[in-house]
Design an enzyme around this catalytic site. Structure first.
Site, PDB file in Angstrom:
ATOM      1  CB  CYS A 139      17.758  -9.360   6.594  1.00 39.20           C
ATOM      2  SG  CYS A 139      16.441  -9.459   7.808  1.00 39.20           S
TER       3      CYS A 139
ATOM      4  CG  HIS B 197      13.228  -2.490   5.470  1.00 36.84           C
ATOM      5  ND1 HIS B 197      12.962  -3.512   6.339  1.00 36.84           N
ATOM      6  CD2 HIS B 197      12.164  -1.634   5.539  1.00 36.84           C
ATOM      7  CE1 HIS B 197      11.776  -3.305   6.914  1.00 36.84           C
ATOM      8  NE2 HIS B 197      11.280  -2.164   6.444  1.00 36.84           N
TER       9      HIS B 197
END
Length: 457
Positions: A324, A281
Site C-alpha cells: 500500500c 508491507h
C-alpha cells in the site's frame, strides 16, 4: 535445394504482418514495387529473379530478418553468412518508416487516418500503418528527403516519433550486433537506440524479494498470507520471458539495502534490462523488512541509477512493488497489515510515489495510488501481481508494449472487489522511460496463471 528449403522454412515462420513488412522494406530494391503478396516465398522469388538474393549471397535475407526482429529464424535455418555492414542493402529511409510503424498503436493509426484529409477515405480502409505510408508516398506527400508532412501528422498523434525522424536527418549510422548476442533474448526497446537497429538484445536479471513472515517484527504486522502465489506467478512468467531468476525470502531492512547495493555493483553490460519485484508491507515512501524496520524506496532506486551503476545506463529498469501507499480508503477496510480474520482479503502497506522521474529509463509499477491501500487474497495472491502476470502472459505474444499492458492491469484491478463489494483498488505505473519497452515473444508456451474475477480476486 538447401537454400530453397531454408527460404521455405523462413516463409512458414513469418506472420502475414511480417511478410508485409519484408515487402515494404524491399520496395526500393526491386525494379518494380511488389504487389500485395500472400507469402514470403513470392517475395523471395522476385528477389532471386533480380539477383538480389541467392545461396551464395544471402545477406539481404539476413538484414531483413534482423530488421523485423526475427534473428531466431536465422539460428534455426543455420545459414552461413556475415552480418551486414553499416552500408546496408535496405535504405535507412525504409528502416525509419518500418520502425515508426512498429511504434504506432491501433488507436493512433485510427487517429492518423482521421487526420489524413489529403488521402481518399476509401484508400485508407483496412490499411495497416505501412499501407498508409505507401499511400502517402504514392501521392508524393512523403519521400526520403521530405518528411515534413509526416512530422506534422505525428505532432497531433504521437509527437515522440518525430525524434526518430530527427535522428534520421542527422544521418546516424546503423550498427548490427554480433549474432552471438541474439541468444536467450528477453527485453528490447521498441524504438531503437541511437546507432542501433531495432533488434533483440541479451537477457536480463529478475530479482524477487518476498517478505512473508513478520512474526519477529517489533511492529504489529501480520504474516502476508497468499504471497507465495505472487512469488510463484512472477517466477513462472519472467522465466518464460527468459530472465535469470533470483528469489530472496523474508529479508530484513538491512538485507534489502545490501541486496540492492549488490545489484548496483554488478556488471550488467551483458544484459539489456533489470526487473526487481518487492512484495511486502510498507509505509509512505518505504517498505518494511521482516524485522519491522523501514527501507526508503528512493534509496533502492539510487542503487541502480546511472551514477551508481553505469552498466544500466539507457537500459530499462523495471521495479514492481506490491504494497500500500497509505491508509486511505473509500470504504471500510483493515489497512497496515492488520487483518480481519473473517475475510480472505487483506491490505499490505505503503510505497513511494515516484511520479517525477528519478532516473531515465525507469518504470515503477505500483500496486495502488498514493495514500491508499492495496489488497491481497490469502488463497490467490494480490490483485495487482496476479493481474500483472496474467496480462503479461496474454499480451506479450501480441507484442504489446509494457506501458500499455500496465494500463490494462489498471483497468482489471480497478474492476475487482471482494465478496462484500466494498473494497476497491487503483494501481499506478510511474515511469521515466524514453522509449517503449516490448518483450520478444518466447518460443515456449506461456505458463498458466490463475484466473481472477471480481468476486474472487
Amino acid at each position: 535445394m538447401d537454400f530453397q528449403k531454408a527460404l521455405l522454412d523462413v516463409d512458414k515462420s513469418l506472420s502475414t504482418d511480417e511478410v508485409e513488412a519484408l515487402s515494404f522494406l524491399c520496395t526500393d530494391i526491386l525494379s518494380r514495387k511488389p504487389a500485395s503478396l500472400d507469402c514470403a516465398s513470392s517475395l523471395f522469388s522476385l528477389l532471386m529473379k533480380e539477383d538480389h538474393l541467392s545461396a551464395g549471397n544471402p545477406q539481404l535475407l539476413v538484414e531483413l530478418l534482423l530488421t523485423i526482429q526475427r534473428p531466431v529464424i536465422l539460428q534455426n535455418i543455420k545459414l552461413s553468412f556475415q552480418l551486414p555492414s553499416p552500408s546496408t542493402l535496405i535504405s535507412p529511409y525504409r528502416k525509419l518508416l518500418y520502425r515508426l510503424s512498429e511504434q504506432i498503436t491501433e488507436e493512433e493509426l485510427g487517429e492518423m487516418k482521421f487526420l489524413l484529409k489529403d488521402v481518399p477515405r476509401r484508400k485508407l480502409e483496412q490499411k495497416s500503418t505501412l499501407g498508409v505510408f505507401l499511400e502517402l508516398e504514392h501521392l508524393d506527400l512523403i519521400n526520403e528527403s521530405s518528411l515534413e508532412y509526416l512530422e506534422t501528422l505525428f505532432k497531433s498523434v504521437c509527437p515522440v516519433l518525430n525524434e526518430d525522424i530527427r535522428l534520421y536527418r542527422k544521418g546516424k549510422p546503423f550498427k548490427i550486433i554480433d549474432i552471438n548476442q541474439m541468444r536467450n533474448m528477453t527485453c528490447l526497446f521498441q524504438t531503437p537506440r541511437i546507432n542501433t537497429l531495432n533488434i533483440p538484445l541479451l537477457k536480463g536479471v529478475c530479482v524477487i524479494v518476498d517478505n512473508f513472515d513478520f512474526s519477529k517484527s517489533y511492529h504489529k504486522l501480520n504474516n502476508r498470507e497468499g504471497s507465495k502465489f505472487d512469488r510463484d506467478a512472477l517466477k513462472e512468467v519472467f522465466q518464460w520471458l527468459g530472465y535469470e531468476m533470483y528469489t530472496y525470502l523474508d529479508y530484513n531492512a538491512a538485507q534489502i539495502k545490501s541486496l540492492f547495493a549488490c545489484i548496483g555493483q554488478q556488471d550488467h553490460s551483458q544484459y539489456d534490462s533489470l526487473v526487481c519485484c518487492i512484495l511486502s508491507h510498507g509505509m509512505e515512501g518505504k517498505v518494511y523488512g521482516v524485522d519491522g524496520n523501514l527501507v526508503e524506496i528512493k534509496l533502492l532506486i539510487e542503487c541502480i541509477n546511472g551514477e551508481k551503476c553505469p552498466s544500466l545506463i539507457e537500459k530499462p529498469k523495471m521495479l514492481f512493488i506490491q504494497a500500500c501507499q497509505g491508509c486511505k480508503q473509500q470504504y471500510p477496510v483493515h489497512p497496515d497489515g492488520i487483518e480481519d480474520e473473517t475475510t480472505r482479503i487483506s491490505a499490505d502497506a505503503k510505497v513511494v510515489d515516484v511520479r517525477s522521474p528519478v532516473i531515465a529509463d525507469l518504470l515503477v509499477g505500483m500496486s495502488t495510488v498514493p495514500d491508499h491501500v492495496s489488497f491481497r487474497d490469502k488463497l490467490c495472491g494480490t490483485w495487482y501481481i496476479q493481474s500483472l502476470c496474467k496480462n503479461l502472459v496474454k499480451y506479450v505474444p501480441r507484442r504489446v508494449d509494457l506501458v500499455s499492458i500496465l494500463t490494462k492491469v489498471n483497468f482489471d484491478v480497478s474492476s475487482m472487489t471482494d465478496a462484500s463489494r466494498l473494497k476497491k483498488q487503483m494501481p499506478q505505473p510511474a515511469f521515466s522511460l524514453r522509449k517503449r519497452v516490448v518483450f520478444p515473444v518466447p518460443e515456449k508456451p506461456p505458463p498458466e496463471i490463475g484466473a481472477l474475477t471480481k468476486d474472487n480476486p
